[in-house]
Design a protein around this motif. Structure first.
Motif, short mmCIF file in Angstrom:
data_model
loop_
_atom_site.label_atom_id
_atom_site.label_comp_id
_atom_site.label_asym_id
_atom_site.label_seq_id
_atom_site.Cartn_x
_atom_site.Cartn_y
_atom_site.Cartn_z
N ILE A 285 -7.50 -4.26 2.99
CA ILE A 285 -5.51 -4.01 2.86
C ILE A 285 -5.22 -3.99 1.56
O ILE A 285 -4.48 -3.12 1.28
N GLU A 286 -5.77 -4.44 0.33
CA GLU A 286 -5.74 -4.06 -1.63
C GLU A 286 -6.55 -2.68 -1.51
O GLU A 286 -5.69 -2.62 -2.15
N LYS A 287 -7.44 -2.32 -0.77
CA LYS A 287 -7.77 -1.34 -0.45
C LYS A 287 -6.84 -0.24 -0.26
O LYS A 287 -6.79 1.17 -0.85
N GLY A 288 -6.96 -0.54 0.32
CA GLY A 288 -5.05 0.66 0.73
C GLY A 288 -3.70 0.18 0.27
O GLY A 288 -3.52 1.56 0.24
N VAL A 289 -3.72 -0.10 0.07
CA VAL A 289 -2.52 -0.50 -1.04
C VAL A 289 -2.83 0.14 -2.31
O VAL A 289 -1.41 1.38 -3.11
N GLY A 290 -4.35 -0.05 -3.24
CA GLY A 290 -4.06 0.74 -4.05
C GLY A 290 -4.08 2.03 -3.73
O GLY A 290 -3.11 2.74 -4.81
N CYS A 291 -5.08 2.84 -2.53
CA CYS A 291 -4.53 4.49 -2.51
C CYS A 291 -3.73 4.91 -2.06
O CYS A 291 -2.65 5.34 -2.63
N LEU A 292 -2.22 3.70 -1.77
CA LEU A 292 -1.00 3.83 -0.94
C LEU A 292 0.36 4.43 -2.75
O LEU A 292 0.81 4.53 -2.81
N CYS A 293 -0.66 3.28 -3.89
CA CYS A 293 0.14 3.49 -4.68
C CYS A 293 -0.10 4.37 -5.60
O CYS A 293 0.65 5.03 -6.25
N SER A 294 -1.71 5.50 -5.21
CA SER A 294 -1.81 6.15 -6.22
C SER A 294 -0.69 7.33 -5.08
O SER A 294 -0.61 7.97 -6.40
N GLU A 295 -0.89 7.31 -4.29
CA GLU A 295 -0.57 8.42 -3.19
C GLU A 295 1.70 7.92 -3.74
O GLU A 295 2.20 9.52 -3.64
N HIS A 296 1.86 7.39 -3.55
CA HIS A 296 3.14 7.03 -4.12
C HIS A 296 3.83 7.65 -5.73
O HIS A 296 4.77 8.32 -5.56
N ALA A 297 2.82 7.77 -6.31
CA ALA A 297 2.83 8.41 -8.06
C ALA A 297 3.52 9.64 -7.77
O ALA A 297 3.95 10.23 -7.96
N GLU A 298 1.89 10.12 -6.68
CA GLU A 298 2.24 11.80 -6.48
C GLU A 298 3.57 11.49 -6.01
O GLU A 298 4.24 13.54 -6.05
#
Length: 307
Positions: A285-298
């Motif tokens: 779950i934490e890894k998924g949040v990290g990925c999607l935080c990065s994609e939120h910036a994009e």
């Protein structure tokens, strides 16, 4: 891969093979960590093996099983993506089978394979032992987006999905039996595996993964063979689609409110564990949040440019 040490031996047991349809069997993972579901799909003239298991000794058992099933028929091999438990036994099939891959996966195997080999060796003694003697295998046939493999009276469709769980994901579809092999695009009873390891590997894409799952779920195959976990029906595809959508929406809503990533991880982990208390792999779950935080910036940057 999870950063927690792996203490169980990731051994493939071919004895428990299950027949899903005529001349189509799955060697189940038995819920053993780092063991994939492995398929053997037959036609009149050939059989296709999907996944090798981790390392030469597992792959030798899979090849022996496949050869016994083939009874003289030609053997093909493919893998759903390049990660070690799925593809790091392909060398054993050299000279015995024709190895087919989509182009992006072949590139992943060539470029990122050595790094993943070393990373996985650090996961624990049982994994390191299984990976002894692994050498990168080169595919015999490389295709771009789609390849129809005629096994004789049965055509199997190999389809590159585009970047999602990895850059080179591939699904394997058996139309006459309405069976779909998904690799790690889908797990049963487990939180989606996000191999989000910045700066070393950031190819996983939550947003693209959602798009892939929406397409697959709309096709509603009769039988779905996930990368790990119990074989099921189209509901497995919907489960992953819905989980990824919720993960994105909840993460992005908090980012829009400038919530820090640590707090987002804590809040969303609690939410997801409440929704799916029986699922394993909660560290993802934490890894998924990290990925999607990065994609939120994009996503935010693109939205601003579009104004």
């Amino acid at each position: 891969m999870s950063e927690e040490a792996v203490t169980t031996d990731p051994v493939v047991h071919v004895e428990g093979a299950q027949e899903l349809a005529r001349d189509l069997v799955v060697i189940p993972d038995r819920r053993v960590q780092l063991v994939p579901n492995i398929g053997v799909i037959g036609g009149h003239g050939a059989v296709l093996v999907v996944e090798t298991g981790m390392g030469p000794s597992n792959a030798e058992k899979v090849l022996e099983f496949a050869a016994d099933h083939a009874k003289g028929r030609r053997i093909y091999l493919t893998t759903t993506h390049f990660h070690p438990e799925h593809a790091f036994g392909a060398q054993v099939f050299a000279g015995e089978a024709t190895f087919l891959l989509n182009r992006d996966q072949a590139e992943d195997l060539r470029v990122k394979g050595p790094g993943y080999l070393e990373m996985f060796k650090g996961l624990g003694e049982p994994v390191e032992r299984r990976l002894q003697g692994v050498e990168p295998a080169r595919p015999d046939v490389v295709y771009d987006q789609a390849y129809d493999l005629d096994l004789g009276g049965r055509v199997v469709q190999l389809r590159a999905t585009g970047r999602a769980h990895s850059r080179g994901d591939q699904v394997v579809r058996v139309p006459d039996a309405d069976v779909l092999f998904t690799g790690d695009l889908v797990e049963a009873g487990q939180f989606a595996i996000f191999p989000w390891f910045p700066p070393y590997d950031t190819d996983v894409s939550g947003t693209r993964w959602i798009a892939v799952m929406e397409r697959l779920a709309a096709q509603a195959p009769r039988i779905v063979v996930p990368g790990h976990g119990e074989v099921g029906g189209a509901g497995l595809l919907a489960d992953v689609r819905d989980y990824l959508r919720l993960l994105r929406d909840e993460t992005w809503a908090r980012r829009d409110s400038a919530v820090d990533e640590r707090t987002i991880v804590e809040e969303i982990s609690a939410l997801m564990l409440e929704r799916h208390p029986e699922w394993v792999g909660r560290e993802w779950i934490e890894k998924g949040v990290g990925c999607l935080c990065s994609e939120h910036a994009e996503h935010t940057e693109h939205a601003e440019h579009a104004r």
